[in-house]
Scaffold this active site. Structure first.
Site, PDB file in Angstrom:
ATOM      1  CG  ASP A   1      19.131  11.462  77.107  1.00 19.29           C
ATOM      2  OD1 ASP A   1      20.146  11.521  76.394  1.00 19.29           O
ATOM      3  OD2 ASP A   1      19.153  11.626  78.336  1.00 19.29           O
TER       4      ASP A   1
ATOM      5  CD  GLU B   1      19.928  20.364  80.279  1.00 20.19           C
ATOM      6  OE1 GLU B   1      19.204  20.764  81.222  1.00 20.19           O
ATOM      7  OE2 GLU B   1      20.152  19.160  80.056  1.00 20.19           O
TER       8      GLU B   1
HETATM    9  C1  DGY Z   1      20.435  12.359  81.953  1.00 17.32           C
HETATM   10  O1  DGY Z   1      20.603  11.981  83.118  1.00 17.32           O
HETATM   11  O2  DGY Z   1      19.475  13.026  81.583  1.00 17.32           O
HETATM   12  C2  DGY Z   1      21.474  12.072  80.962  1.00 17.32           C
HETATM   13  O3  DGY Z   1      21.148  12.540  79.694  1.00 17.32           O
HETATM   14  C3  DGY Z   1      21.847  10.617  80.912  1.00 17.32           C
HETATM   15  O4  DGY Z   1      23.140  10.584  80.458  1.00 17.32           O
END
Ligand code: DGY
Length: 426
Positions: free
Chosen positions: A171, A398
């Site tokens: 992201d 994570e």
């Molecule tokens: C989030 O919500 O952080 C995800 O990476 C989007 O898919």
């Protein structure tokens, strides 16, 4: 923790995150099904429950679009209040979903699901059951790769166009900072929910979210048509990892086709053309690394990240280049845990902030797989061992802070547990 208790703990995470229909990445933070998270989940599930692994992949395929695309999120209608953005932000997307009862996002993820289908299938010792699984899934897996190769192809290049940072899965990587710099703002107001369960310092910035939401509006207004979208969007990229994993998936689908007696889905000439374009666009001789290509500006995104080494898993980088790339990235990240996603010396490095430096287990899995494929078996084993070491030290986080190895983001995370199971099983 020795191997057996670690294995048992990883299984407990997968069982706890199992909704019965699919495994959520994290029940509080990500309460729906994510496409490539489930592909990795299936690799872990297959080590102890083959049927459950097969069902995980089929649940991704059930969310497919009529055009073949496999959305990055398949929503759970019972959990819509617990996550933002929901399907209402992807309003026009819903008419594309093949099954009208299912709600999805309007973008996809790297097609690891195809590779997972091959690997999970191979773990089934009963030939009839194995072939039946591949027969059930083959057309939908193929449609997903065809969609990326056609609907996401720009004139003059066979590479895959990525239209949103969430498609890459990375992201807020500095690879995509040109989106932040474009300063887009969405028209609809919104409230983030992603820092309710995770410290805000581990998450993307508000400025990143403005860009993510604004792109969703542009995509929805364009009804997910690449031509219409690119006329108005500053974000269209050839992601080095998406391209590598498309190539890997195309080869893996060829293996499945061979087992089923189907004709090869992509012929040699087509894969060679793809590999040549990959080399031309993604190899940055100045950096000595593989990087991304900005299709809007028409140039490479000269930011060194682990995406270029994870791309070794695509099977299209020669052994010598693979060795040099890995050595170069190891130099840049010297002193950090394997494999920091951004070198600590880079101006954009941020030790805890999501994709701006932390170590991620699935990235390590891809790096190890790519190194092994290039014949660097000791290096591959080292990345695998380091991944398990991080998990032993900080749990199934994570992601991991690359200087200290401490846990970041959500805890008891599906793909971290799944990757640990797969690595322990080698
Ligand atoms: C989030 O919500 O952080 C995800 O990476 C989007 O898919």
């Amino acid at each position: 923790m020795s191997d057996d208790p670690l294995r048992a703990a990883a299984r407990r995470v997968l069982r706890a995150n199992d909704t019965g229909r699919w495994t959520v990445p994290s029940p509080a933070q990500y309460p729906h099904q994510w496409n490539w998270d489930s592909a990795f989940a299936a690799l872990g599930l297959a080590t102890f429950s083959w049927d459950r692994a097969a069902a995980e992949l089929e649940a991704v395929l059930d969310g497919r679009w009529r055009e073949g695309m496999l959305p990055h999120v398949r929503y759970d209608s019972r959990r819509l209040a617990d996550y933002f953005p929901g399907p209402d932000r992807w309003a026009c997307a819903q008419a594309h979903v093949a099954d009208s009862a299912i709600r999805t996002s309007g973008i996809t993820n790297p097609p690891v699901v195809v590779t997972a289908a091959l690997l999970v299938g191979r773990r089934q010792p009963d030939r009839e059951r194995r072939l039946a699984f591949w027969r059930r899934t083959y057309r939908r897996l193929r449609a997903c790769l065809d969609h990326l190769a056609t609907a996401r192809r720009l004139p003059g290049s066979p590479l895959v166009t990525v239209v949103h940072p969430w498609e890459s899965g990375w992201d807020n990587s500095p690879r995509w900072d040109h989106l932040r710099a474009a300063g887009l703002r969405p028209r609809e107001p919104y409230t983030r929910q992603d820092a309710r369960h995770v410290p805000a310092g581990d998450r993307p910035l508000d400025a990143d979210y403005d860009g993510y939401l604004a792109l969703i509006e542009l995509l929805d207004e364009a009804d997910y048509d690449l031509e219409a979208y690119r006329e108005v969007s500053p974000f269209c990229v050839n992601d080095v990892l998406m391209d590598a994993l498309w190539h890997r998936a195309a080869r893996d689908l060829g293996e499945i086709a061979g087992e089923l007696g189907e004709p090869a889905p992509f012929d040699r000439a087509r894969l060679d053309e793809f590999a040549a374009a990959f080399e031309e666009r993604h190899w940055d001789p100045g950096l000595g690394l593989y990087v991304d290509w900005d299709c809007v500006a028409g140039r490479r995104v000269a930011v060194p990240t682990a995406a270029g080494v994870a791309a070794l898993a695509g099977g299209l980088i020669g052994a010598e280049r693979a060795r040099a790339t890995w050595a170069r990235y190891r130099d840049l990240t010297a002193g950090a845990r394997l494999v920091a996603t951004v070198p600590p010396g880079h101006a954009a490095f941020d030790a805890r902030r999501y994709w701006r430096g932390p170590v991620w287990a699935p990235v390590n899995w891809l790096v190890a797989d790519g190194l092994a494929g290039a014949g660097l078996r000791d290096e591959a084993a080292r990345v695998g061992a380091e991944t398990l070491d991080l998990v032993r030290g900080a749990g199934f986080a994570e992601y991991f802070e690359p200087l200290t190895g401490s846990a970041c983001g959500a805890g008891d995370f599906t793909w971290t547990a799944a990757v640990a199971l797969d690595l322990l099983d080698r």
